[in-house]
Structures are given as C-alpha cells and as structure tokens.
Design an enzyme around this catalytic site. Structure first.
Site, PDB file in Angstrom:
ATOM      1  N   GLU A   1      51.711  50.840  38.814  1.00  0.00           N
ATOM      2  CA  GLU A   1      51.061  49.657  38.240  1.00  0.00           C
ATOM      3  C   GLU A   1      51.323  49.499  36.746  1.00  0.00           C
ATOM      4  O   GLU A   1      51.523  48.389  36.258  1.00  0.00           O
ATOM      5  CB  GLU A   1      49.555  49.744  38.486  1.00  0.00           C
ATOM      6  CG  GLU A   1      48.777  48.538  38.038  1.00  0.00           C
ATOM      7  CD  GLU A   1      47.327  48.581  38.485  1.00  0.00           C
ATOM      8  OE1 GLU A   1      46.495  48.041  37.753  1.00  0.00           O
ATOM      9  OE2 GLU A   1      47.033  49.146  39.567  1.00  0.00           O
TER      10      GLU A   1
ATOM     11  N   GLU B   1      34.572  43.020  47.569  1.00  0.00           N
ATOM     12  CA  GLU B   1      34.978  44.391  47.234  1.00  0.00           C
ATOM     13  C   GLU B   1      33.757  45.254  47.536  1.00  0.00           C
ATOM     14  O   GLU B   1      32.660  44.959  47.065  1.00  0.00           O
ATOM     15  CB  GLU B   1      35.326  44.526  45.746  1.00  0.00           C
ATOM     16  CG  GLU B   1      36.651  43.935  45.358  1.00  0.00           C
ATOM     17  CD  GLU B   1      37.824  44.849  45.648  1.00  0.00           C
ATOM     18  OE1 GLU B   1      37.649  45.875  46.347  1.00  0.00           O
ATOM     19  OE2 GLU B   1      38.928  44.530  45.181  1.00  0.00           O
TER      20      GLU B   1
ATOM     21  N   GLU C   1      33.161  49.333  47.615  1.00  0.00           N
ATOM     22  CA  GLU C   1      33.884  50.575  47.422  1.00  0.00           C
ATOM     23  C   GLU C   1      33.007  51.733  46.967  1.00  0.00           C
ATOM     24  O   GLU C   1      32.093  51.553  46.163  1.00  0.00           O
ATOM     25  CB  GLU C   1      34.994  50.356  46.376  1.00  0.00           C
ATOM     26  CG  GLU C   1      35.999  49.317  46.808  1.00  0.00           C
ATOM     27  CD  GLU C   1      37.096  49.063  45.806  1.00  0.00           C
ATOM     28  OE1 GLU C   1      38.192  48.675  46.255  1.00  0.00           O
ATOM     29  OE2 GLU C   1      36.878  49.249  44.589  1.00  0.00           O
TER      30      GLU C   1
ATOM     31  N   TRP D   1      32.662  45.064  38.339  1.00  0.00           N
ATOM     32  CA  TRP D   1      32.597  46.533  38.387  1.00  0.00           C
ATOM     33  C   TRP D   1      32.709  47.132  36.987  1.00  0.00           C
ATOM     34  O   TRP D   1      32.027  48.103  36.691  1.00  0.00           O
ATOM     35  CB  TRP D   1      33.641  47.117  39.342  1.00  0.00           C
ATOM     36  CG  TRP D   1      35.064  46.782  39.041  1.00  0.00           C
ATOM     37  CD1 TRP D   1      35.924  47.480  38.232  1.00  0.00           C
ATOM     38  CD2 TRP D   1      35.800  45.670  39.536  1.00  0.00           C
ATOM     39  NE1 TRP D   1      37.145  46.864  38.192  1.00  0.00           N
ATOM     40  CE2 TRP D   1      37.103  45.745  38.986  1.00  0.00           C
ATOM     41  CE3 TRP D   1      35.500  44.611  40.398  1.00  0.00           C
ATOM     42  CZ2 TRP D   1      38.092  44.808  39.267  1.00  0.00           C
ATOM     43  CZ3 TRP D   1      36.486  43.681  40.676  1.00  0.00           C
ATOM     44  CH2 TRP D   1      37.760  43.787  40.114  1.00  0.00           C
TER      45      TRP D   1
END
Length: 189
Positions: free
Chosen positions: A89, A119, A121, A168
């Site tokens: 990345e 999302e 997680e 997040w």
C-alpha cells in the site's frame, strides 16, 4: 495467469476465528465481523503519517485517516500483515519497520459509510516506527494523498473537525492510551 484471492478471517462475538471469506465479498451492507488491524506510522522525526483514502476506494473514499489499515490473512500475524500492507500500500521496504507496538489490542468498531457499506472489525491498533531514510510512495489506488503531521496538531484537528476523518480514526484517537503512546514515541525522537 491466476490471481490469488485475498481472504479475510471471520470472527464470532468472542473473538474466535470461524472461517474465511474473500475480501471482495465481505464489505457490504451486511458485513460480518472480521479481523483487521490499524496502524499509526511515525517517521524518525516523530511525525505521524496521515493518509487520504483513494477516491476509488469502496468505503470512505477521499476521507483522511490513519496511516494504514488492512486485514491479516489466515495464519498471518498482525505484525507480518502490517509489513505486507506497508509494502503493498505504501511502497515501503519490508525491513523499514523498526518497531511494531500493539497499543489497543481489543479495539473493535462498527461504522456505516454514506453508501451504506458497513465496516465491522476486531481491529487491534498498532504504533509503528520507521527506519531513518525510508520514503513513503503510496499506490494511487490506495492513497489519494498523504501528510506527515506533528501528533498534537493532528489530535487538535481531529478534536475540532472529526467529520473530516474516518470514524475509526476519531474513535481510536479518543483512547488516552493511544495518544499517550504516540506522544511518548514523538518525545523519544
């Protein structure tokens, strides 16, 4: 020519691995709980790498966020996954990482983006220190742009304008232990 399918490890509510699924099929409006990781990368000057997600990203395109996120593969440690994603990345060398410190081991979040994609997680948060002389060369399909920021200035920006950053990142930086670990690493530089 075969293309390897990237797998995500699915989890139950107790944090146990319960199987895998192709990453391309996981992030939907009914995203299952799965394992991930989140990183905050410091350069040798103690500045934090902040990235703006590529406009082509499926979730939260164009949003400013922490240095890098990703998913460990089956039987892959978070540290190994962080190194892999750093190469894939951010264009880093695999040996660029001096130190990988897990700061929020039990972090979990669920967020819904503007398109309705979820999302969800189990996402331990890590602080990563880079070696001297390492350069970030992000891939265009991952990172739109990036900045190196002094930690306190970044904290002030997140506190003043949380809507500019990924949910997040805002949530993670609300944890005093993460801010403290970042500031201690910054002061040590």
């Amino acid at each position: 020519m075969t293309t390897e399918v990237e797998l995500v490890v699915l989890a139950d509510s107790e944090g146990n691995a319960i199987g895998t699924a192709p990453k391309a099929t996981v992030h939907t409006k009914d995203t299952p709980l799965h394992f991930a990781f989140s990183t905050y990368i410091l350069n040798p000057r103690g500045e934090l790498l902040v990235t703006r997600r590529a406009l082509s990203k499926k979730t939260w395109p164009g949003v400013w966020t922490n240095s890098m996120c990703g998913h460990p593969g089956p039987d892959e440690t978070n540290a190994d996954a962080i190194r892999r994603r750093g190469v894939d990345e951010l264009g880093l060398e695999v040996d660029s990482f001096l130190d990988i410190q897990e700061v929020l081991p039990d972090y979990q979040y669920r967020a819904v983006d503007a398109s309705g994609i979820v999302e969800w997680e189990l996402c331990p948060v890590h602080l990563v220190r880079l070696a001297v002389g390492e350069f970030v060369e992000p891939l265009d399909d991952e990172v739109e742009e990036f900045e190196w920021a002094e930690p306190q200035k970044l904290f002030d920006a997140v506190d003043a304008t949380p809507f500019v950053f990924s949910p997040w990142m805002v949530d993670q930086l609300s944890a005093p232990e993460l801010r403290q670990a970042i500031l201690e690493a910054f002061d040590a530089e």
